[in-house]
Design an enzyme around this catalytic site. Structure first.
Site, PDB file in Angstrom:
ATOM      1  N   LYS A 212      13.812  -3.482 -22.596  1.00 39.99           N
ATOM      2  CA  LYS A 212      14.979  -4.092 -21.936  1.00 39.99           C
ATOM      3  C   LYS A 212      14.533  -4.810 -20.655  1.00 39.99           C
ATOM      4  O   LYS A 212      14.915  -5.923 -20.391  1.00 39.99           O
ATOM      5  CB  LYS A 212      16.027  -3.016 -21.630  1.00 39.99           C
ATOM      6  CG  LYS A 212      17.227  -3.568 -20.917  1.00 39.99           C
ATOM      7  CD  LYS A 212      18.293  -2.536 -20.641  1.00 39.99           C
ATOM      8  CE  LYS A 212      19.351  -3.151 -19.726  1.00 39.99           C
ATOM      9  NZ  LYS A 212      20.396  -2.224 -19.336  1.00 39.99           N
ATOM     10  N   GLU A 218       4.300   2.089 -19.958  1.00 39.08           N
ATOM     11  CA  GLU A 218       3.745   2.531 -21.241  1.00 39.08           C
ATOM     12  C   GLU A 218       3.775   1.393 -22.262  1.00 39.08           C
ATOM     13  O   GLU A 218       2.814   1.147 -22.985  1.00 39.08           O
ATOM     14  CB  GLU A 218       4.567   3.704 -21.800  1.00 39.08           C
ATOM     15  CG  GLU A 218       4.513   4.976 -20.971  1.00 39.08           C
ATOM     16  CD  GLU A 218       5.659   5.073 -19.979  1.00 39.08           C
ATOM     17  OE1 GLU A 218       6.043   4.036 -19.379  1.00 39.08           O
ATOM     18  OE2 GLU A 218       6.171   6.194 -19.799  1.00 39.08           O
ATOM     19  N   GLY A 274      19.777   0.900 -22.328  1.00 39.78           N
ATOM     20  CA  GLY A 274      18.640   1.075 -23.236  1.00 39.78           C
ATOM     21  C   GLY A 274      18.947   2.034 -24.371  1.00 39.78           C
ATOM     22  O   GLY A 274      18.631   1.771 -25.539  1.00 39.78           O
ATOM     23  N   ARG A 275      19.577   3.157 -24.065  1.00 39.54           N
ATOM     24  CA  ARG A 275      19.827   4.178 -25.100  1.00 39.54           C
ATOM     25  C   ARG A 275      21.012   3.816 -25.991  1.00 39.54           C
ATOM     26  O   ARG A 275      21.351   4.564 -26.908  1.00 39.54           O
ATOM     27  CB  ARG A 275      20.012   5.554 -24.457  1.00 39.54           C
ATOM     28  CG  ARG A 275      21.055   5.608 -23.358  1.00 39.54           C
ATOM     29  CD  ARG A 275      20.940   6.898 -22.553  1.00 39.54           C
ATOM     30  NE  ARG A 275      21.829   6.923 -21.395  1.00 39.54           N
ATOM     31  CZ  ARG A 275      21.543   6.399 -20.204  1.00 39.54           C
ATOM     32  NH1 ARG A 275      20.405   5.792 -19.995  1.00 39.54           N
ATOM     33  NH2 ARG A 275      22.411   6.484 -19.200  1.00 39.54           N
ATOM     34  N   GLU A 360      20.033  11.817 -20.850  1.00 40.77           N
ATOM     35  CA  GLU A 360      19.832  10.739 -19.872  1.00 40.77           C
ATOM     36  C   GLU A 360      21.198  10.235 -19.383  1.00 40.77           C
ATOM     37  O   GLU A 360      21.323   9.776 -18.259  1.00 40.77           O
ATOM     38  CB  GLU A 360      19.015   9.599 -20.494  1.00 40.77           C
ATOM     39  CG  GLU A 360      18.352   8.707 -19.458  1.00 40.77           C
ATOM     40  CD  GLU A 360      17.386   7.685 -20.045  1.00 40.77           C
ATOM     41  OE1 GLU A 360      17.859   6.757 -20.714  1.00 40.77           O
ATOM     42  OE2 GLU A 360      16.167   7.802 -19.837  1.00 40.77           O
ATOM     43  N   HIS A 391      13.695  28.931 -40.880  1.00 42.18           N
ATOM     44  CA  HIS A 391      12.474  29.732 -40.950  1.00 42.18           C
ATOM     45  C   HIS A 391      11.700  29.669 -39.642  1.00 42.18           C
ATOM     46  O   HIS A 391      10.517  29.993 -39.600  1.00 42.18           O
ATOM     47  CB  HIS A 391      11.611  29.248 -42.124  1.00 42.18           C
ATOM     48  CG  HIS A 391      12.356  29.330 -43.420  1.00 42.18           C
ATOM     49  ND1 HIS A 391      12.376  30.482 -44.188  1.00 42.18           N
ATOM     50  CD2 HIS A 391      13.170  28.437 -44.038  1.00 42.18           C
ATOM     51  CE1 HIS A 391      13.149  30.263 -45.252  1.00 42.18           C
ATOM     52  NE2 HIS A 391      13.643  29.042 -45.177  1.00 42.18           N
ATOM     53  N   LYS A 502       8.155   7.876 -12.080  1.00 41.40           N
ATOM     54  CA  LYS A 502       7.457   6.594 -12.295  1.00 41.40           C
ATOM     55  C   LYS A 502       6.788   6.148 -10.999  1.00 41.40           C
ATOM     56  O   LYS A 502       5.657   5.678 -10.993  1.00 41.40           O
ATOM     57  CB  LYS A 502       8.461   5.511 -12.717  1.00 41.40           C
ATOM     58  CG  LYS A 502       9.055   5.673 -14.094  1.00 41.40           C
ATOM     59  CD  LYS A 502       9.975   4.487 -14.386  1.00 41.40           C
ATOM     60  CE  LYS A 502      10.817   4.687 -15.618  1.00 41.40           C
ATOM     61  NZ  LYS A 502      11.801   3.649 -15.841  1.00 41.40           N
TER      62      LYS A 502
HETATM   63  O1  F6P Z   1      12.678   5.414 -17.995  1.00 40.34           O
HETATM   64  C1  F6P Z   1      13.839   5.507 -18.720  1.00 40.34           C
HETATM   65  C2  F6P Z   1      14.153   4.214 -19.405  1.00 40.34           C
HETATM   66  O2  F6P Z   1      14.564   3.271 -18.468  1.00 40.34           O
HETATM   67  C3  F6P Z   1      15.189   4.389 -20.500  1.00 40.34           C
HETATM   68  O3  F6P Z   1      16.475   4.390 -20.014  1.00 40.34           O
HETATM   69  C4  F6P Z   1      14.859   3.252 -21.391  1.00 40.34           C
HETATM   70  O4  F6P Z   1      15.431   3.386 -22.661  1.00 40.34           O
HETATM   71  C5  F6P Z   1      13.359   3.316 -21.400  1.00 40.34           C
HETATM   72  O5  F6P Z   1      13.018   3.691 -20.071  1.00 40.34           O
HETATM   73  C6  F6P Z   1      12.647   2.063 -21.758  1.00 40.34           C
HETATM   74  O6  F6P Z   1      12.988   1.008 -20.911  1.00 40.34           O
HETATM   75  P1  F6P Z   1      12.698  -0.480 -21.317  1.00 40.34           P
HETATM   76  O7  F6P Z   1      13.423  -0.772 -22.573  1.00 40.34           O
HETATM   77  O8  F6P Z   1      13.170  -1.305 -20.157  1.00 40.34           O
HETATM   78  O9  F6P Z   1      11.215  -0.613 -21.517  1.00 40.34           O
END
Ligand code: F6P
Length: 531
Positions: A212, A218, A274-275, A360, A391, A502
């Site tokens: 987003k 990452e 994002g979610r 979140e 199980h 972060k």
């Molecule tokens: O760190 C949390 C977050 O901002 C989430 O809310 C989001 O889904 C995820 O990181 C990834 O963010 P992006 O889509 O901006 O890479």
């Protein structure tokens, strides 16, 4: 502007006080007795809606508790908040943004402007791009740099840019294209991407960078590794601008600066959290896997659930009922977690998806106005598919000391399974709900073999795991989380709690070996850097 009453404090309502009094007598509630003494309970405490059947009659409530819960929803700003959401008001107040994921499944209803851009037009444009790209990849018209068809798609993203599309692709694997495989790389753990890349042919691989913000550490590092691989394998000087790369983002400028050409970017509005984004270009891998028409069916299921949530009386409104049950268990019966148990292995990524959605969104301890909250908000969501869970951790559900409400999810029919397998799978699901409720403790039962019972569960039965029903199921949980958040008086649409970690990770990266860390972090850092 609609009055969303951000001063709402549920704990100061008469309903909250009454619920406290009712909770003090909850020890007298026996789910089994309530079901036995009231022949209408099972039917009254169920909702049949399109392809879903929701049975909450094994809940630890009686009709008077339920009435108080509905009354709490009525006096809360839930109805006005739904209106405010749909009309594009900035209900995500800490970020000053509207919350418009519903526009992604019904753009025509959201034909208005936000920040100078028309919502419906942006959604329509994104959907046209999803259709075009997914059609071309599936039909073999999208070619890599050496003229070969795409056989593998890597979705590089994390959080909402991974969990939704990964969950949906797995859930709908029955419909997956036989010649194009979708892979998901999220963790910055390089072992994952390195292992995957070893198995792929760069000539036939498409890398979809999904972020987003297009700033996530990452995702950008995984993308860098994938681009270096494309460069090394294909000799492409600028792989980011080749036909092997697409960008999905709400921050077009960042993707352009990264080098992704404008016509290889699918944009969505920053009014999509994002979610809540799998319905946008973030869901491209779903459309590639199952085809655009089925992707639209997924959207249609969510759209139908939106209308159910927006227009149905709270007493028949599935997201509202689920939210109220959670509030009852969490705030009044001291349950701190909920187990979500799909009796369908293909829904194995649903619990982690719901973890982000619920935790979140509602893991907050201040109100929309910034005041401290004196009651509990979002709980822990966890789970694994049944029957495997039986199980493993079901022992604790049956005989442990904590109250853990269970949400069973199943599909009445499964054409991928066989009659015998599926019958046994569903019999187990029903058996667990009955066992949790009934318990077992005869006079001659030894203590270790006694089951206290009276443990609540709900069962959500789909007629089949179709794209439509999956869309409806996901939207049901989205709105459940929203309804809880409104009643708790919190903002379900920001996530400031993820920022500090972060920031400290960035500081660690800049100051390797620095001694200003606390003693524990410093000694760990020393060992990490020495290895
Ligand atoms: O760190 C949390 C977050 O901002 C989430 O809310 C989001 O889904 C995820 O990181 C990834 O963010 P992006 O889509 O901006 O890479």
């Amino acid at each position: 502007m609609t009055n969303t009453n951000t001063d709402f404090d549920p704990s100061s309502t008469e309903q909250w006080k009454l619920l406290k009094a009712q909770a003090s007598r909850a020890g007298d509630l026996s789910i089994a007795n309530l079901l036995e003494s009231d022949p209408g309970r099972a039917q009254q405490m169920s909702v049949a809606w399109q392809g879903l059947f929701f049975d909450y009659s094994k809940s630890l409530i009686n009709s008077s508790v339920l009435g108080t819960l509905f009354s709490l929803a009525e006096v809360s700003p839930l109805a006005s908040s739904i209106k405010a959401m749909v009309s594009g008001e900035p209900i995500n107040r800490s970020e000053g943004r509207p919350v418009l994921h519903s526009a992604l499944r019904n753009p025509a209803k959201f034909d208005f402007s936000v920040d100078g851009g028309n919502v419906a037009e942006l959604v329509d444009k994104g959907q046209a791009q999803i259709k075009d790209v997914s059609d071309r990849i599936r039909s073999g018209q999208w070619l890599g740099s050496s003229g070969k068809q795409i056989t593998d798609v890597i979705n590089i993203g994390i959080g909402g840019s991974d969990l939704g599309p990964k969950m949906a692709c797995r859930a709908l694997q029955q419909y997956a294209h036989a010649g194009v495989r979708c892979h998901f790389i999220s963790n910055v753990d390089g072992a994952e991407i390195n292992t995957l890349l070893k198995c792929l042919n760069a000539e036939t691989t498409l890398v979809v960078i999904v972020s987003k913000t297009f700033t996530t550490q990452e995702t950008l590092l995984n993308a860098k590794t994938a681009l270096a691989w494309l460069n090394q394998q294909l000799g492409l000087a600028n792989p980011e601008s080749s036909s092997h790369v697409l960008g999905i983002t709400a921050n077009r400028d960042n993707a352009l600066n990264y080098g992704v050409p404008g016509d290889q970017i699918i944009e969505f509005g920053n009014w999509v959290g994002g979610r809540y984004s799998l319905w946008s270009g973030v869901g491209l891998s779903i459309a590639i896997s199952v085809g655009y028409d089925r992707f639209v069916e997924l959207l249609d299921g969510a759209k139908a659930m939106d209308e159910h949530f927006f227009n149905t009386d709270f007493s028949e409104n599935m997201p509202v009922i689920l939210a109220l049950l959670n509030i009852w268990y969490n705030n009044f019966l001291n349950a701190t977690s909920t187990a979500v148990i799909p009796y369908c292995e293909r829904l194995n990524f649903l619990p982690p998806y719901l973890q982000q959605l619920e935790m979140e969104s509602n893991g907050k301890s201040v109100t929309q106005n910034g005041d401290d909250i004196s009651y509990r908000t979002g709980g822990v969501i966890w789970g694994e598919p049944g029957t495997n869970g039986q199980h493993a951790f079901f022992q604790l559900l049956h005989q442990g000391t904590q109250l853990i409400p269970v949400q069973f999810i199943g599909a009445a029919k499964d054409t991928l399974s066989s009659e015998e397998h599926h019958r046994i799978l569903l019999q187990n699901m029903l058996a667990q709900g009955a066992a949790l409720m009934k318990g077992h403790s005869e006079a001659d039962t030894p203590a270790h073999a006694r089951y206290p019972g009276n443990r609540p569960s709900t069962t959500l039965l789909m007629d089949e795991l179709t794209p439509f029903n999956l869309g409806a199921l996901i939207a049901l949980y989205e709105h459940k989380v929203f309804a809880e958040g409104v009643i708790w008086g919190i903002n379900s649409f920001d996530q400031w709690g993820v920022e500090l970690g972060k920031k400290i990770a960035r500081q660690l990266a800049q100051q390797d070996g620095d001694s200003s860390w606390d003693a524990s972090t410093a000694q760990l850092l020393k060992r990490v850097t020495a290895s």
